[in-house]
Design a protein around this motif. Structure first.
Motif, PDB file in Angstrom:
ATOM      1  N   MET A  70       0.723  -1.209  -0.232  1.00 27.70           N
ATOM      2  CA  MET A  70       0.421   0.149   0.265  1.00 27.70           C
ATOM      3  C   MET A  70       0.625   0.952  -0.339  1.00 27.70           C
ATOM      4  N   PRO A  71       0.803   2.409  -0.810  1.00 30.11           N
ATOM      5  CA  PRO A  71       1.395   3.539  -0.741  1.00 30.11           C
ATOM      6  C   PRO A  71       0.992   4.393   0.446  1.00 30.11           C
ATOM      7  N   VAL A  72       2.248   4.643   1.148  1.00 32.80           N
ATOM      8  CA  VAL A  72       1.578   5.735   2.306  1.00 32.80           C
ATOM      9  C   VAL A  72       1.017   6.972   2.022  1.00 32.80           C
ATOM     10  N   PRO A  73       0.066   7.388   2.209  1.00 33.92           N
ATOM     11  CA  PRO A  73      -0.521   9.247   2.012  1.00 33.92           C
ATOM     12  C   PRO A  73       0.664   9.392   1.952  1.00 33.92           C
ATOM     13  N   ARG A  74       0.613  10.479   1.939  1.00 30.91           N
ATOM     14  CA  ARG A  74       1.806  11.516   2.857  1.00 30.91           C
ATOM     15  C   ARG A  74       1.198  13.035   2.055  1.00 30.91           C
ATOM     16  N   ASN A  75       0.257  13.648   1.164  1.00 36.14           N
ATOM     17  CA  ASN A  75      -0.725  15.013   0.672  1.00 36.14           C
ATOM     18  C   ASN A  75      -1.745  14.324   1.173  1.00 36.14           C
ATOM     19  N   ILE A  76      -2.631  14.587   2.516  1.00 35.37           N
ATOM     20  CA  ILE A  76      -3.826  14.414   2.577  1.00 35.37           C
ATOM     21  C   ILE A  76      -5.045  15.531   2.198  1.00 35.37           C
ATOM     22  N   ILE A  77      -5.358  15.741   1.819  1.00 36.96           N
ATOM     23  CA  ILE A  77      -6.334  17.167   1.756  1.00 36.96           C
ATOM     24  C   ILE A  77      -7.688  16.535   2.157  1.00 36.96           C
ATOM     25  N   VAL A  78      -8.148  17.084   3.724  1.00 41.75           N
ATOM     26  CA  VAL A  78      -9.188  17.490   3.907  1.00 41.75           C
ATOM     27  C   VAL A  78     -10.348  18.443   4.185  1.00 41.75           C
ATOM     28  N   GLU A  79     -11.326  18.074   4.042  1.00 39.49           N
ATOM     29  CA  GLU A  79     -13.055  18.535   3.676  1.00 39.49           C
ATOM     30  C   GLU A  79     -13.317  18.899   4.618  1.00 39.49           C
ATOM     31  N   PHE A  80     -13.982  19.799   5.512  1.00 34.55           N
ATOM     32  CA  PHE A  80     -15.507  19.986   6.324  1.00 34.55           C
ATOM     33  C   PHE A  80     -16.194  21.155   5.292  1.00 34.55           C
ATOM     34  N   VAL A  81     -17.606  20.282   5.094  1.00 32.14           N
ATOM     35  CA  VAL A  81     -18.680  20.858   4.481  1.00 32.14           C
ATOM     36  C   VAL A  81     -20.304  20.261   5.907  1.00 32.14           C
ATOM     37  N   ILE A 117      -8.539  13.195   0.904  1.00 26.91           N
ATOM     38  CA  ILE A 117      -8.260  12.495  -0.773  1.00 26.91           C
ATOM     39  C   ILE A 117      -6.472  13.081  -0.437  1.00 26.91           C
ATOM     40  N   CYS A 118      -6.270  11.451  -1.331  1.00 26.18           N
ATOM     41  CA  CYS A 118      -4.926  11.582  -1.323  1.00 26.18           C
ATOM     42  C   CYS A 118      -4.808  11.720  -2.523  1.00 26.18           C
ATOM     43  N   GLU A 119      -3.327  13.387  -2.394  1.00 20.31           N
ATOM     44  CA  GLU A 119      -3.293  13.398  -4.060  1.00 20.31           C
ATOM     45  C   GLU A 119      -2.478  12.828  -4.465  1.00 20.31           C
ATOM     46  N   ASP A 120      -1.116  11.690  -3.924  1.00 21.35           N
ATOM     47  CA  ASP A 120      -0.924  11.077  -4.348  1.00 21.35           C
ATOM     48  C   ASP A 120      -0.695  10.022  -5.594  1.00 21.35           C
ATOM     49  N   THR A 121      -2.642   9.240  -4.848  1.00 25.74           N
ATOM     50  CA  THR A 121      -3.115   8.364  -6.003  1.00 25.74           C
ATOM     51  C   THR A 121      -4.824   9.162  -6.119  1.00 25.74           C
ATOM     52  N   ALA A 154     -18.491  17.004  17.565  1.00 25.72           N
ATOM     53  CA  ALA A 154     -16.755  16.133  17.660  1.00 25.72           C
ATOM     54  C   ALA A 154     -16.150  17.007  16.514  1.00 25.72           C
ATOM     55  N   SER A 155     -14.789  16.852  18.062  1.00 21.09           N
ATOM     56  CA  SER A 155     -13.873  17.641  17.331  1.00 21.09           C
ATOM     57  C   SER A 155     -13.838  17.505  16.135  1.00 21.09           C
ATOM     58  N   LYS A 156     -12.639  18.279  15.623  1.00 22.64           N
ATOM     59  CA  LYS A 156     -12.322  18.994  13.684  1.00 22.64           C
ATOM     60  C   LYS A 156     -11.117  17.210  13.778  1.00 22.64           C
ATOM     61  N   ALA A 157     -10.642  17.191  14.622  1.00 26.12           N
ATOM     62  CA  ALA A 157      -9.109  16.439  15.364  1.00 26.12           C
ATOM     63  C   ALA A 157     -10.022  14.862  14.818  1.00 26.12           C
ATOM     64  N   GLU A 158     -10.930  14.744  16.039  1.00 29.38           N
ATOM     65  CA  GLU A 158     -11.285  13.524  15.577  1.00 29.38           C
ATOM     66  C   GLU A 158     -11.666  13.083  14.858  1.00 29.38           C
ATOM     67  N   LEU A 159     -13.219  13.664  13.581  1.00 32.89           N
ATOM     68  CA  LEU A 159     -12.769  13.632  12.257  1.00 32.89           C
ATOM     69  C   LEU A 159     -12.089  13.379  11.362  1.00 32.89           C
ATOM     70  N   GLN A 160     -10.971  14.131  11.510  1.00 33.29           N
ATOM     71  CA  GLN A 160      -9.594  13.991  10.639  1.00 33.29           C
ATOM     72  C   GLN A 160      -9.408  12.343  10.865  1.00 33.29           C
ATOM     73  N   ALA A 161      -9.676  12.003  12.155  1.00 35.38           N
ATOM     74  CA  ALA A 161      -8.427  11.089  12.169  1.00 35.38           C
ATOM     75  C   ALA A 161      -9.057  10.058  11.435  1.00 35.38           C
ATOM     76  N   LEU A 162     -11.043  10.369  12.351  1.00 33.36           N
ATOM     77  CA  LEU A 162     -11.219   9.132  10.966  1.00 33.36           C
ATOM     78  C   LEU A 162     -11.049   9.294   9.945  1.00 33.36           C
ATOM     79  N   ALA A 163     -10.848  10.445   9.698  1.00 33.95           N
ATOM     80  CA  ALA A 163     -11.478  10.230   7.905  1.00 33.95           C
ATOM     81  C   ALA A 163      -9.604   9.529   7.065  1.00 33.95           C
ATOM     82  N   VAL A 164      -9.414  10.590   7.572  1.00 32.16           N
ATOM     83  CA  VAL A 164      -7.563   9.919   7.906  1.00 32.16           C
ATOM     84  C   VAL A 164      -7.343   7.869   7.452  1.00 32.16           C
ATOM     85  N   ARG A 165      -8.105   7.512   8.405  1.00 29.47           N
ATOM     86  CA  ARG A 165      -7.892   5.663   8.755  1.00 29.47           C
ATOM     87  C   ARG A 165      -8.894   5.007   7.491  1.00 29.47           C
TER      88      ARG A 165
END
Length: 71
Positions: A1-12, A23-27, A39-50
């Protein structure tokens, strides 16, 4: 699995929920989820990245098993 280095996270905010996209910029892989706006943005961001890492790992090509005939 390529490790995502550049991830864009958007909250709407959508009504009484918040849609989070990662969104992974690389793939180009993209995932989204709907979360609680309290919920905090940090929690939601961690969940989305996971979730993004999970989806990327599921789309890896299977490793050759060493059985059968290669053509």
């Amino acid at each position: 699995m390529p490790v995502p280095r550049n991830i864009i996270v958007e909250f709407v905010p959508v009504g009484n929920v918040v849609k989070v996209c990662a969104i992974c910029e690389d793939t180009g892989f993209e995932v989204s989820l709907v979360g609680d706006p309290r919920a905090s943005k940090a929690e939601l961001q961690a969940l989305a990245v996971r979730k993004l890492k999970y989806v990327m790992s599921k789309n890896d090509p299977p490793a050759p098993s060493g059985r059968g005939i290669k053509v």
